[in-house]
Every structure is written in structure tokens, then in C-alpha cells.
Design a protein around this motif. Structure first.
Motif, PDB file in Angstrom:
ATOM      1  N   ASN A  56      -0.582   4.052   1.222  1.00  4.06           N
ATOM      2  CA  ASN A  56      -1.289   4.859   2.204  1.00  4.06           C
ATOM      3  C   ASN A  56      -0.597   4.731   3.566  1.00  4.06           C
ATOM      4  O   ASN A  56      -0.619   3.661   4.171  1.00  4.06           O
ATOM      5  N   ASP A  94     -10.581   3.975   5.023  1.00  2.00           N
ATOM      6  CA  ASP A  94     -10.025   2.621   5.021  1.00  2.00           C
ATOM      7  C   ASP A  94      -9.084   2.325   6.186  1.00  2.00           C
ATOM      8  O   ASP A  94      -9.064   1.221   6.696  1.00  2.00           O
ATOM      9  N   PHE A  95      -8.327   3.313   6.642  1.00  2.00           N
ATOM     10  CA  PHE A  95      -7.365   3.012   7.705  1.00  2.00           C
ATOM     11  C   PHE A  95      -8.018   2.829   9.060  1.00  2.00           C
ATOM     12  O   PHE A  95      -7.354   2.437  10.002  1.00  2.00           O
ATOM     13  N   THR A 139      -2.794   3.363   6.360  1.00  2.00           N
ATOM     14  CA  THR A 139      -3.042   1.922   6.276  1.00  2.00           C
ATOM     15  C   THR A 139      -1.838   1.166   6.823  1.00  2.00           C
ATOM     16  O   THR A 139      -1.987   0.178   7.550  1.00  2.00           O
ATOM     17  N   THR A 151       0.852  -1.184   0.000  1.00  2.00           N
ATOM     18  CA  THR A 151       0.000   0.000   0.000  1.00  2.00           C
ATOM     19  C   THR A 151       0.887   1.233   0.000  1.00  2.00           C
ATOM     20  O   THR A 151       2.028   1.188   0.459  1.00  2.00           O
ATOM     21  N   ILE A 158      -8.627  -3.977   7.549  1.00  2.94           N
ATOM     22  CA  ILE A 158      -8.111  -4.615   6.357  1.00  2.94           C
ATOM     23  C   ILE A 158      -7.229  -5.783   6.815  1.00  2.94           C
ATOM     24  O   ILE A 158      -6.381  -5.621   7.687  1.00  2.94           O
TER      25      ILE A 158
END
Length: 196
Positions: free
Chosen positions: A76, A188-189, A79, A74, A193
Motif C-alpha cells: 500500500n 489504514d494509512f 501506508t 506492505t 500502524i
């Protein structure tokens, strides 16, 4: 009595780590630090805590270091940060904890007071609190208010470190929503995930 676990990610802030240990060493049974061979932006870095022999020797079995060598697919940084924190969740779930044991999680420099942790350890009901910490800026020169950041939960309430963190995000930002709906979308973070 209740087992008390203190968990936090670590990069290289040994000053904050020393203050944290000094504050909590007589209250906490196990310190769990998570570090990675990559910064949150993806650059290579040494495992500062793993390589700090004197610190490891001083704390002995009270300190568990979770050193990750995983290259995260990733770009990010948030993330990457979340995935590093998930290492703590995975480890906590391997421990044989009772429902009343307490789990503390915050950044290394977000240090709960030992007296607060001790008081919470005497409560019979399940614990699920967000700590209000003094927020200092500019190398601890200026107090800029209260910062709801740290979290303490009974193991019976524990889902993951990421749940602990997302609840703080919701608590801090719920009143600032643009649309006053009864739901709030998390980026998303804040999600899990690669669920631990």
C-alpha cells in the motif's frame, strides 16, 4: 522564545525545497526532512537530499535529514508514505521541546507563509491550526482555490504527524459522508500502524 520546527517528507523536489527554505529560513529554527531509499510504490531510489552536499552545507545544523533504509512489508503506497512520516514523529519525540514550541508539518511543496508562522508564534494560548494554502495546478500556472493542507501545532497539542494529517482529512471530508453519523472511519494509512 518559542522554538519553531518545520517538518516534511522529501523525494526530489529541490525547487519546492528551495522556495520553502527561502520563505522560512529566518522564522524556523529547525527543518526536519524525512526521505527513504524506496518510493511510496516500493521502488528503489537514491537518497536525493542526503546526497545533496551543497544543500546540506548551506543549511548546516538547521537541517536534520531522517534517511530511512527500512524495507516496508506492505504494498500500500499510502501506508509507506505514513511510515515515512512516522520517522518525523519519532525524532520530534526525542527533542527536549517545551509545550509552547511550534511544529509545522506539510508536504514539501505546501509552504506556509513566514508571516503567518511569525504571527502564530506570538500567541500565548496553545496553537492547533490547519493552514489554508493557495492550490495551484499545472506547474503553478492555474490557481484552483484554497486547499486546507498544512498544519501547525504547539508541542502541548502534538500526538503525531499522522494525527495532524488525519485531522486535515476529517476536516476536508466530514461534510461529504454518505451516512451522517457522529463518527467517521479512517482507512489504514491514517491510523498509526507501528505506533511511533
Amino acid at each position: 522564545g518559542k522554538m519553531i520546527i518545520d517538518s516534511f517528507p522529501f523525494n526530489k523536489d529541490f525547487n519546492a525545497l528551495e522556495i520553502r527554505f527561502e520563505e522560512l529560513k529566518n522564522t524556523v529554527d529547525l527543518f526536519i526532512a524525512s526521505e527513504s531509499v524506496f518510493t511510496h510504490s516500493g521502488l528503489n531510489k537514491p537518497l536525493h537530499l542526503t546526497n545533496a552536499t551543497a544543500v546540506r552545507k548551506a543549511l548546516g545544523k538547521k537541517l536534520v535529514i531522517l534517511a530511512s533504509h527500512s524495507r516496508r512489508l506492505t504494498k500500500n503506497p499510502r501506508t509507506r508514505e505514513m511510515l515515512q512520516r512516522q520517522e518525523i514523529t519519532k525524532f520530534i519525540k526525542t527533542l527536549n521541546l517545551s509545550n509552547t514550541d511550534l511544529i509545522i508539518h506539510s508536504d514539501c511543496d505546501e509552504i506556509p507563509k513566514a508571516s503567518v508562522v511569525q504571527n502564530l508564534s506570538t500567541v500565548i494560548e496553545p496553537i492547533d491550526v490547519i493552514l489554508e494554502l493557495d492550490n495551484y495546478a499545472n506547474y503553478i500556472n492555474a490557481r484552483v482555490g484554497i486547499w486546507p493542507r498544512g498544519r501547525i501545532q504547539s508541542f502541548s497539542q502534538f500526538k503525531s504527524v499522522q494525527h495532524m494529517r488525519s485531522d486535515i482529512f476529517i476536516y476536508n471530508n466530514y461534510k461529504y459522508r454518505r451516512h451522517m453519523l457522529p463518527i467517521m472511519r479512517l482507512t489504514d494509512f491514517w491510523s498509526e500502524i507501528g505506533r511511533a
